[in-house]
Write a protein that holds these residues in place. Structure first.
Motif, PDB file in Angstrom:
ATOM      1  N   CYS A 171     -22.972  34.255  14.046  1.00 38.81           N
ATOM      2  CA  CYS A 171     -24.326  33.859  14.402  1.00 38.81           C
ATOM      3  C   CYS A 171     -25.224  33.907  13.163  1.00 38.81           C
ATOM      4  N   PRO A 172     -26.120  32.921  12.987  1.00 38.94           N
ATOM      5  CA  PRO A 172     -27.037  32.939  11.838  1.00 38.94           C
ATOM      6  C   PRO A 172     -27.942  34.172  11.815  1.00 38.94           C
ATOM      7  N   ASN A 173     -28.168  34.790  12.970  1.00 43.30           N
ATOM      8  CA  ASN A 173     -29.016  35.990  13.030  1.00 43.30           C
ATOM      9  C   ASN A 173     -28.231  37.277  12.807  1.00 43.30           C
ATOM     10  N   PHE A 174     -26.950  37.137  12.469  1.00 43.83           N
ATOM     11  CA  PHE A 174     -26.024  38.267  12.366  1.00 43.83           C
ATOM     12  C   PHE A 174     -26.553  39.361  11.437  1.00 43.83           C
ATOM     13  N   ARG A 175     -27.174  38.954  10.308  1.00 41.99           N
ATOM     14  CA  ARG A 175     -27.631  39.951   9.337  1.00 41.99           C
ATOM     15  C   ARG A 175     -29.017  40.497   9.661  1.00 41.99           C
ATOM     16  N   SER A 176     -29.732  39.856  10.581  1.00 43.22           N
ATOM     17  CA  SER A 176     -31.101  40.278  10.898  1.00 43.22           C
ATOM     18  C   SER A 176     -31.132  41.575  11.706  1.00 43.22           C
ATOM     19  N   PHE A 177     -30.197  41.715  12.626  1.00 45.47           N
ATOM     20  CA  PHE A 177     -30.123  42.929  13.444  1.00 45.47           C
ATOM     21  C   PHE A 177     -28.708  43.056  13.963  1.00 45.47           C
ATOM     22  N   PRO A 178     -28.329  44.248  14.429  1.00 48.21           N
ATOM     23  CA  PRO A 178     -26.915  44.473  14.808  1.00 48.21           C
ATOM     24  C   PRO A 178     -26.418  43.519  15.890  1.00 48.21           C
ATOM     25  N   HIS A 179     -25.259  42.962  15.674  1.00 46.08           N
ATOM     26  CA  HIS A 179     -24.559  42.148  16.664  1.00 46.08           C
ATOM     27  C   HIS A 179     -23.293  42.912  17.036  1.00 46.08           C
ATOM     28  N   ILE A 180     -23.299  43.474  18.219  1.00 45.60           N
ATOM     29  CA  ILE A 180     -22.210  44.353  18.636  1.00 45.60           C
ATOM     30  C   ILE A 180     -20.996  43.567  19.123  1.00 45.60           C
ATOM     31  N   LYS A 181     -21.247  42.532  19.925  1.00 51.82           N
ATOM     32  CA  LYS A 181     -20.138  41.799  20.556  1.00 51.82           C
ATOM     33  C   LYS A 181     -19.455  40.836  19.589  1.00 51.82           C
ATOM     34  N   LYS A 182     -20.226  40.303  18.621  1.00 56.53           N
ATOM     35  CA  LYS A 182     -19.675  39.383  17.618  1.00 56.53           C
ATOM     36  C   LYS A 182     -18.870  38.256  18.261  1.00 56.53           C
ATOM     37  N   SER A 183     -19.480  37.653  19.293  1.00 59.32           N
ATOM     38  CA  SER A 183     -18.777  36.566  19.970  1.00 59.32           C
ATOM     39  C   SER A 183     -19.775  35.572  20.551  1.00 59.32           C
ATOM     40  N   TRP A 184     -19.270  34.393  20.874  1.00 56.42           N
ATOM     41  CA  TRP A 184     -20.047  33.320  21.473  1.00 56.42           C
ATOM     42  C   TRP A 184     -19.622  33.152  22.918  1.00 56.42           C
ATOM     43  N   ARG A 185     -20.564  32.721  23.781  1.00 51.16           N
ATOM     44  CA  ARG A 185     -20.245  32.366  25.151  1.00 51.16           C
ATOM     45  C   ARG A 185     -20.277  30.846  25.251  1.00 51.16           C
ATOM     46  N   ILE A 186     -19.275  30.276  25.892  1.00 53.57           N
ATOM     47  CA  ILE A 186     -19.201  28.828  26.030  1.00 53.57           C
ATOM     48  C   ILE A 186     -20.263  28.362  27.013  1.00 53.57           C
ATOM     49  N   LYS A 187     -21.143  27.453  26.569  1.00 47.81           N
ATOM     50  CA  LYS A 187     -22.132  26.856  27.481  1.00 47.81           C
ATOM     51  C   LYS A 187     -21.626  25.491  27.923  1.00 47.81           C
ATOM     52  N   THR A 188     -21.245  24.651  26.962  1.00 46.75           N
ATOM     53  CA  THR A 188     -20.629  23.368  27.297  1.00 46.75           C
ATOM     54  C   THR A 188     -19.391  23.203  26.442  1.00 46.75           C
ATOM     55  N   GLY A 189     -18.504  22.342  26.860  1.00 45.97           N
ATOM     56  CA  GLY A 189     -17.257  22.158  26.125  1.00 45.97           C
ATOM     57  C   GLY A 189     -16.114  22.655  26.969  1.00 45.97           C
ATOM     58  N   ARG A 190     -14.980  22.882  26.357  1.00 50.03           N
ATOM     59  CA  ARG A 190     -13.819  23.328  27.116  1.00 50.03           C
ATOM     60  C   ARG A 190     -14.029  24.734  27.615  1.00 50.03           C
ATOM     61  N   GLY A 191     -13.566  24.981  28.796  1.00 48.86           N
ATOM     62  CA  GLY A 191     -13.750  26.282  29.409  1.00 48.86           C
ATOM     63  C   GLY A 191     -14.336  26.077  30.783  1.00 48.86           C
ATOM     64  N   ASP A 192     -14.378  27.115  31.568  1.00 46.75           N
ATOM     65  CA  ASP A 192     -14.914  27.012  32.921  1.00 46.75           C
ATOM     66  C   ASP A 192     -16.428  27.004  32.880  1.00 46.75           C
TER      67      ASP A 192
END
Length: 70
Positions: free
Chosen positions: A40-61
């Motif tokens: 994530c571009p905001n990764f260095r601004s504050f802690p990102h614990i999960k370090k993952s993306w959630r699919i909104k559109t595209g392949r996946g349910d």
């Protein structure tokens, strides 16, 4: 009962084109058929614990599919 869906995609994962939302801050990222998802571009601004993306559109349910019967 809860059905497990693979909709969390860690940084660096290969992913199809689509829109992804940061699991830590909600940043929305559109992936134009790149090989792997960046941090994530905001990764260095504050802690990102999960370090993952959630699919909104595209392949996946897509739970919020506007036309589930098509």
């Amino acid at each position: 009962e809860e059905i497990m869906k693979k909709d969390d995609v860690p940084y660096g994962s290969d992913a199809s084109a689509g829109t992804y939302i940061c699991n830590d801050c909600g940043y929305e990222y559109s992936n134009q058929s790149k090989k792997s998802l960046p941090p994530c571009p905001n990764f260095r601004s504050f802690p990102h614990i999960k370090k993952s993306w959630r699919i909104k559109t595209g392949r996946g349910d897509a739970v919020d599919d506007p036309y589930p019967d098509r």
